[in-house]
Design an enzyme around this catalytic site. Structure first.
Site, PDB file in Angstrom:
ATOM      1  N   ILE A  98      39.931  24.789 -23.967  1.00 26.56           N
ATOM      2  CA  ILE A  98      40.238  26.166 -23.612  1.00 26.56           C
ATOM      3  C   ILE A  98      39.276  26.546 -22.499  1.00 26.56           C
ATOM      4  O   ILE A  98      38.079  26.288 -22.590  1.00 26.56           O
ATOM      5  CB  ILE A  98      40.115  27.107 -24.826  1.00 26.56           C
ATOM      6  CG1 ILE A  98      40.488  28.555 -24.461  1.00 26.56           C
ATOM      7  CG2 ILE A  98      38.741  27.047 -25.448  1.00 26.56           C
ATOM      8  CD1 ILE A  98      40.534  29.484 -25.672  1.00 26.56           C
ATOM      9  N   SER A  99      39.789  27.102 -21.426  1.00 21.83           N
ATOM     10  CA  SER A  99      38.973  27.317 -20.228  1.00 21.83           C
ATOM     11  C   SER A  99      37.872  28.348 -20.456  1.00 21.83           C
ATOM     12  O   SER A  99      37.964  29.209 -21.338  1.00 21.83           O
ATOM     13  CB  SER A  99      39.851  27.789 -19.065  1.00 21.83           C
ATOM     14  OG  SER A  99      40.755  26.784 -18.672  1.00 21.83           O
ATOM     15  N   GLN A 100      36.835  28.251 -19.634  1.00 18.10           N
ATOM     16  CA  GLN A 100      35.766  29.240 -19.628  1.00 18.10           C
ATOM     17  C   GLN A 100      36.363  30.620 -19.368  1.00 18.10           C
ATOM     18  O   GLN A 100      37.172  30.793 -18.455  1.00 18.10           O
ATOM     19  CB  GLN A 100      34.756  28.895 -18.543  1.00 18.10           C
ATOM     20  CG  GLN A 100      33.610  29.880 -18.411  1.00 18.10           C
ATOM     21  CD  GLN A 100      32.734  29.588 -17.205  1.00 18.10           C
ATOM     22  OE1 GLN A 100      33.015  28.684 -16.427  1.00 18.10           O
ATOM     23  NE2 GLN A 100      31.674  30.358 -17.046  1.00 18.10           N
TER      24      GLN A 100
END
Length: 249
Positions: A98-100
Site C-alpha cells: 500500500i503506497s505511502q
C-alpha cells in the site's frame, strides 16, 4: 506527559480490546481519527519540503479532506493496523504494498480531478487509492491483476461504502477501453515506459500520473498532460520507488 500517557493507553486498547466491547471500539476509532489528523500534518510537511519539485506548497482541500476521512487501517492487513497511519508504504501480501500516504495524496493532487470525473486506476492493491479518489467524488474504475487482492479490495471498498468504485481483474497495461476515455489515469506500479493504450484512453484535457523506471533503477513519478488538441507533454516530478507493473505472461 499527558500526551505520552494517552498514546500508551491507546496502545494498550489496541493490543487488548475487550471482545464485543463498544467502548473499546469507540476508543480505537477515536485514536485512529487522531492518527489520521496527525498523518495529514505529516503529509503537509512533506508537501512543503518538496514544493518546488511538485509545483505546489499545499494540496487541494478535497485531497486533504479525503486523506482525513478514508480509514487506512481498513486497507492494511490486521497485523499492520497499528502502523496504518505511519507515512510509509506497508506490505499487503503477494509482493505488493500500500503506497505511502504522501504519495497517494500527491498523485491524487497531480491528477487535478473534479467531482464526477471518470478516473482509471491501474493497480488496485488493497483499494486505498481508489477509496481516496471515491471520497473526492470521482467515478473510479480500478484494475488489479492479482485476483485475491482484487477480491479483498472489492470487499473492503464495499464495506467502507465506496460503491462508485468499479473493479476489474486484468492486465492494467491495456487499460479499460470500454469505460474510457478517462478524465484522469493513476498508475500505482512502475512501468519501464508509458503504456500506449493508456495514453489513447486519456481524454483530451486529461492527466495521467505514473511512475516510470525499472525495479532496480531510479524511478520517476511522471505527469502526463494531454491538451484539448490531443498533444501530449510530460514532466518528471520526483524520484519514487514502486513495485513493478505486473503483466500477464
Amino acid at each position: 506527559m499527558f500526551r505520552t500517557l494517552f498514546y500508551t493507553l491507546t496502545a494498550w486498547v489496541w493490543l487488548f480490546p475487550v471482545p464485543g466491547s463498544a467502548i473499546a471500539e469507540a476508543a480505537n476509532e477515536k485514536a485512529f481519527t487522531a492518527a489520521r489528523a496527525a498523518l495529514v500534518e505529516a503529509i503537509a510537511a512533506d508537501v512543503a519540503a518538496t514544493g518546488k519539485a511538485i509545483g505546489a506548497q499545499r494540496l487541494d482541500p478535497a485531497v486533504i479532506r479525503a486523506m482525513k476521512t478514508v480509514r487506512r487501517h481498513r486497507f492494511v492487513p490486521p497485523e499492520s493496523a497499528d502502523r496504518a497511519y505511519d507515512n510509509t508504504p506497508l506490505p499487503i501480501g503477494y509482493g505488493q504494498t500500500i503506497s505511502q500516504p504522501y504519495i497517494v495524496a500527491l498523485m491524487s493532487n497531480l491528477a487535478a480531478l473534479n467531482p464526477g470525473d471518470r478516473v482509471l486506476e491501474v493497480g488496485t492493491g488493497s483499494g486505498y487509492q481508489a477509496a481516496v479518489l471515491a471520497e473526492m467524488g470521482m467515478q473510479v474504475y480500478s484494475m488489479e491483476i492479482i485476483r485475491p487482492l482484487a477480491e479483498t479490495a472489492a470487499e473492503t471498498l464495499r464495506a467502507e461504502g465506496y460503491d462508485q468504485v468499479s473493479l476489474r481483474v486484468g492486465d492494467g497495461y491495456f487499460g479499460w477501453e470500454e469505460k474510457g476515455p478517462f478524465d484522469g489515469i493513476i498508475v500505482t506500479a512502475a512501468a519501464d515506459h508509458i503504456p500506449p493504450p493508456l495514453l489513447s484512453q486519456l481524454k483530451n484535457g486529461g492527466r495521467m500520473v505514473i511512475p516510470v523506471g525499472g525495479p532496480f533503477s531510479v524511478q520517476q513519478l511522471v505527469l502526463v498532460a494531454k491538451d484539448e488538441d490531443g498533444v501530449l507533454t510530460t514532466r518528471q516530478i520526483l524520484p519514487v520507488r514502486f513495485v513493478p507493473l505486473t503483466r500477464r505472461p
